[in-house]
Structure formats: C-alpha cells, structure tokens
Design an enzyme around this catalytic site. Sequence first.
Site, mmCIF file in Angstrom:
data_model
loop_
_atom_site.group_PDB
_atom_site.id
_atom_site.type_symbol
_atom_site.label_atom_id
_atom_site.label_comp_id
_atom_site.label_asym_id
_atom_site.label_seq_id
_atom_site.Cartn_x
_atom_site.Cartn_y
_atom_site.Cartn_z
ATOM 1 N N CYS A 251 0.804 -1.190 0.000
ATOM 2 C CA CYS A 251 0.000 0.000 0.000
ATOM 3 C C CYS A 251 0.857 1.269 0.000
ATOM 4 C CB CYS A 251 -0.925 -0.031 1.208
ATOM 5 S SG CYS A 251 -2.260 1.113 1.150
ATOM 6 N N GLY B 101 0.043 -2.699 -6.184
ATOM 7 C CA GLY B 101 -0.801 -3.084 -7.311
ATOM 8 C C GLY B 101 -1.022 -4.578 -7.369
ATOM 9 N N GLU C 243 -24.327 5.305 4.454
ATOM 10 C CA GLU C 243 -22.989 5.720 4.873
ATOM 11 C C GLU C 243 -22.786 5.485 6.370
ATOM 12 O OE1 GLU C 243 -19.197 7.591 5.264
ATOM 13 O OE2 GLU C 243 -20.223 6.408 3.742
ATOM 14 N N LYS D 272 -19.860 3.155 8.002
ATOM 15 C CA LYS D 272 -18.911 3.616 9.019
ATOM 16 C C LYS D 272 -18.880 2.657 10.204
ATOM 17 C CE LYS D 272 -16.965 6.982 7.248
ATOM 18 N NZ LYS D 272 -17.047 6.130 6.066
ATOM 19 N N GLU E 163 -17.036 -0.501 9.200
ATOM 20 C CA GLU E 163 -15.611 -0.311 8.940
ATOM 21 C C GLU E 163 -14.765 -0.338 10.206
ATOM 22 O OE1 GLU E 163 -14.778 2.476 5.140
ATOM 23 O OE2 GLU E 163 -15.980 3.424 6.695
ATOM 24 N N HIS F 106 -40.822 -5.129 3.719
ATOM 25 C CA HIS F 106 -40.642 -6.057 2.607
ATOM 26 C C HIS F 106 -39.507 -7.040 2.859
ATOM 27 C CE1 HIS F 106 -43.599 -3.982 0.179
ATOM 28 N NE2 HIS F 106 -42.999 -2.826 0.421
#
Length: 624
Positions: A2, A113, A497, A501, A504, A520
């Site tokens: 990274c 990569g 979002e 969070k 994460e 539903h």
Amino acid sequence: MCGIVGAISQGDIVPFLIEGLQRLEYRGYDSCGVAVQGQRVLRRVRGIARVADLAAQCAAAQLAGTCGIAHTRWATHGAPAVGNAHPHFSMGPHGAGTQPADDEGRVTLVHNGIIENHEELRAELLAAGYHFASQTDTEVIVHLIDSLYTGDLLAAVHAAAQRLRGSYAIAVMHRDEPQRLVAARAGSPLVLGLGADGARFLASDTLALAGVCGEAIYLRDGDVASLTLGAHQVLGADGQPAERPAQPVPVGEQGVQLGAYRHYMQKEIFEQPRAIADTLEGVEAADAALFAGEGGVAEAQQILQNASRVLILACGTSYYAGCVAREWIEALAALPCSVEIASEYRYRASVPDARTLVVGISQSGETADTLAALRHARTLGMEQQLAVCNVASSAMVRESRLRYLTRAGAEIGVASTKAFTTQLAGLFLLALTLAKLRGRLAPEQEAAQLRAMRHLPAALQAVLALEPQIIGWAEQFASKEHALFLGRGLHYPIAQEGALKLKEISYIHAEAYAAGELKHGPLALVTSAMPVVTVAPNDALLEKLKSNMQEVRARGGVLYVLADADTHIASEDGLHAIRMPEHYGLLSPILHAVALQLLAYHTAVARGNDVDKPRNLAKSVTVE
C-alpha cells in the site's frame, strides 16, 4: 498495496525511509520492510508488526545505507507473513534454497498493485530455474527483471514492464548498480521527489516527501524512471525520453499531527467545520468557473450547459456522496442523473451518450476502480468528465476536463469523514450550477442556498456539541453484533454511509434500508437485540418515516433516532432520541452524516478497536 518510499542521498537514508513509512501508515498495512544497498550487497529487514517495530529491527541490525527502498504491504496475494512482505529478492536462477537470506539478493523490489498474469509468468520463471519464496504476485516481477538484466537496470525494468498485465508502481535496486533506483508505474501512483544536495526520492504519496523535497514529479502511466544522486531520467511508455514537469510539494502538512485528539478519525470529524469553510472559501456564486479545468471557464460553461444527463462513478463512501448528489441534481436542475458503482460499471453493457456529464468522485483521485470506470466511459465516447477530488495532483484530476477540488486537507483515518462532507459541499454547488445554467435557479434562491452553505460550519459545530449524548448511545451499541439503519429520500444514502462507518471501524454487522422497504423483508430481523438507527429530518417524508418507526416498536425493536428539533420525536420506552439542530433543508444530509460518524467512532472506541487502522482495510485502494 500500500505504501512505497525510496531514496538516494549522500547520507544514511534509513531514518527517512522509516519516517516516510510512518507518514503512510494511515493507508493501512499488515507488514512492512526496508532494503538498502551496501558494498555489492543488498540488505533488508522485514516484519509483520508496526513500522515502529521495524525501526527497532533496523537499529538492531545496524541497517544503514545511502540508497534504499521501503514498503508497507496490504495483503492481496498471500497471507500477512514475513515471507510475503516486501522488499522481495531475486537471487538469480537456481538460487540456493527457497528462502533467500536477508543479504543474498541480486535484485530487490517493492510493489503496489496487482499483476494479473502472475501465474503465467511464474510458470515461465520456474521453468527457467527461479525459486519462489512467497505466495505473492510481486515476486514474479523481481525474478522477471533479473532474467532480463544485461547490465542496465533501466532497460531491464522497461523490458519487464512490457510483459506485465495489471496495475503496478515499483521501485527496484540491483546490487551491481550502487546509488541507482529505477521506478515504473501503470495504474498505481508514484512520485519522484527532488531534494537538496542532489538527493532523489520516491513515494506513492507526496505526504511521505513533506519536509525533504521542494519539488515533485508525478510519473504518468507507462513511465519508467532512473534516479541517481543529482540526476534523474524518465522514459515514456514508448521507451523514449520524456519531459515531466516538476511541481511544488504541497506544504501545510502540520495538519497531520494528532494534537490533543485520541485518534485521527476523531480529529478529522471535528475538523469538518473548518474543512467545509475552506472548501467554500471564495465561492460567491454558483457558476461554471468553480469547475473549470485547463480549458478554462468557457469550456466548463459549455460542458455543463450542454449536458443531457449526469452519470456519477464512485466507490464506497464516495458512492454514497454520489447518491445524495443524484437527489440534488434531479430536484434542482431537473437533469436525469444515475449513480454507478465504479467497480461494476465497466463490466456491464451500458448505453452511452456523448452529451453525458460524467462525474468521478474520489478522495485520493487514485482509486483504481473509479479511474478505470472513467477511462472506460471515455472509450464509449463520453469525454465530458468532471473530477471531484481532494488531491490536485492526482491522476483523476489530471485526466478530467473539469474538476472541483475539495479542501479537506490530509485525511489520515482510513474511514472517510471530512473528505465525504466536503465532497457533498462540492456536489451541492454542482447541482446549483446546473440548475442555474438551465434557468431553474432564481437569483434569490441562489443567494439563499449559498447563505445556508456559509452557515454550515456553525451548524456542524452544533452537531459536534452532541458528542456526549452520542457517546451514551455508543456504550449501548458496543455489546451489539448487528444493527439496522433507516432513512428516506435524501437521507437514505446517509443511512447507508452510517452503516458503512459502523462496519468499517467497530466490526458490527450493519445494514441500511430505505425505511419504506422495512416491511418487505428486513423487519424479520428486528428484535430487542437489534438496534435500529433512524435518520429523521423534518421533511416531506417525516410522517411516513414515523409509521415505519412504529413498525419497529410493534416488534419489540429499539429505536435510536436522530431527529430534527421540530419533529416532535422525544425519548420514551424503546425509543432513544437525540435532538439535532433545526431542519437544514437540502443540506440536512451533511449534518446527519456527522452525527453518524461520531456514533461509529465512539462505538469502535468502546470496543477497543484500532480506529484509524481497521483490520483488512486500506485508505487508498489502488488495486481492482
């Protein structure tokens, strides 16, 4: 992935390499290592602990040198283990054993990569007598370069690059060419830094170069560069010498200091009033000048005015910013808008329209999936592209005709906070501009919306003042393993979002639903053990949302409601309410997002997690 750091200097570069890795720790990693050149020998130290531990290992090994490379790795191919950590060595064909000693390398390399044809290359190199000591795709590159080496490392790296498929940024040393680094990039960022007294540096992020370089050269896809003391050379993808302009290294990196905060994420949450104010600084009107690229205001005006629709491409948190923007653009500008997950967009058949305004959103501007999606859109004839990004020097900004640069500053915490809210600010300005260019925004409406935007920093301070109440919620969430988030309309993406969070950084399984969808299917999950977080602004859908909340309570669910002050929702048995500031209209999602950031942060703290470096995640996702 990274992080890459490299250096050539007249003095010992190990301290710089270690400091550079520490600056890049925010990107996420699970192993790290350093290699330096000695007298016709390459030495390395690797580990699976933190960079601070690597520094202690280097000191114990008395590692020193004037030319070296270093790396933090986020595992893709092969588990987090010392044997898979970078730098990798090649000892040449028929090397002794399968695990080279840490001073036996002929070539050493670090890589960000993914190499897609690594299995094909591995088979070829095994047949040629090379031994593999790791499970990584990276090791094929170092052996391939060794196999092509005939006395010129630059030529060998360029030849190897022609054989690689995938994305990479690499830095390479050869024991027979002291005081020389060779680098190459395709799809992953790499920066060449120019220092004092002829020093030359490499990094995957300019943050690693702050304080040691006055200027930087941003390598382009296909470039191969040779660095020696006092000189550098860049070859383009065609193998011919290429001129790459030097640019000033951004200053102001003092903002990355933690200061009085416990974690960077907390600091960055509380920086949002300042970040929004900086992002809006100088904005006097909603007009095309805000989005002008190298083609100037006239080109921006033409592109925005002639757009027949908008296509937004993004990943993760930026995708949810795009979902909010779709609501704004269609409501204000009456312009059709679609939002695509960038990693999926280019793998399906879509219907292109050359008059589409394609908006790419990325904090770093180097997100591999988003860059690939934007490039794919261009191959379909959709060249009118706008980058919403926090990094002016990024590939996304350089490749887009228009740009909006947010001014969030360096974001160190892996979970995005201020980058998200500044993206929303920029996207709201885009919606206003598109509306104005289509005659749908009267001057008094424009003035009112801009006044509301300028008041955002003060409104955000009011939300941040709710932190003690949110800590109370977090203490209850800390023992949970599942949560539901509900929102409607503009606030459904904010619920998504918020769930992201929480996942994460707290590792609590969380899902978000449009509240009307509760009956539903998701209602089957609701029990007293399942907290249900509800975003409840005082908008046109409030009464519908209250009905959805009653569905939860009727099944014994416990509600945690972020309610605007004028919604008349109060705490009672089975319902915990936090009163937000007054309803903030179309900008309300920005305020609710900050409250949900605080909830995720304090829940993760209560669970004892490493908030800034959550497991398995990287900050800048430069692989597909």
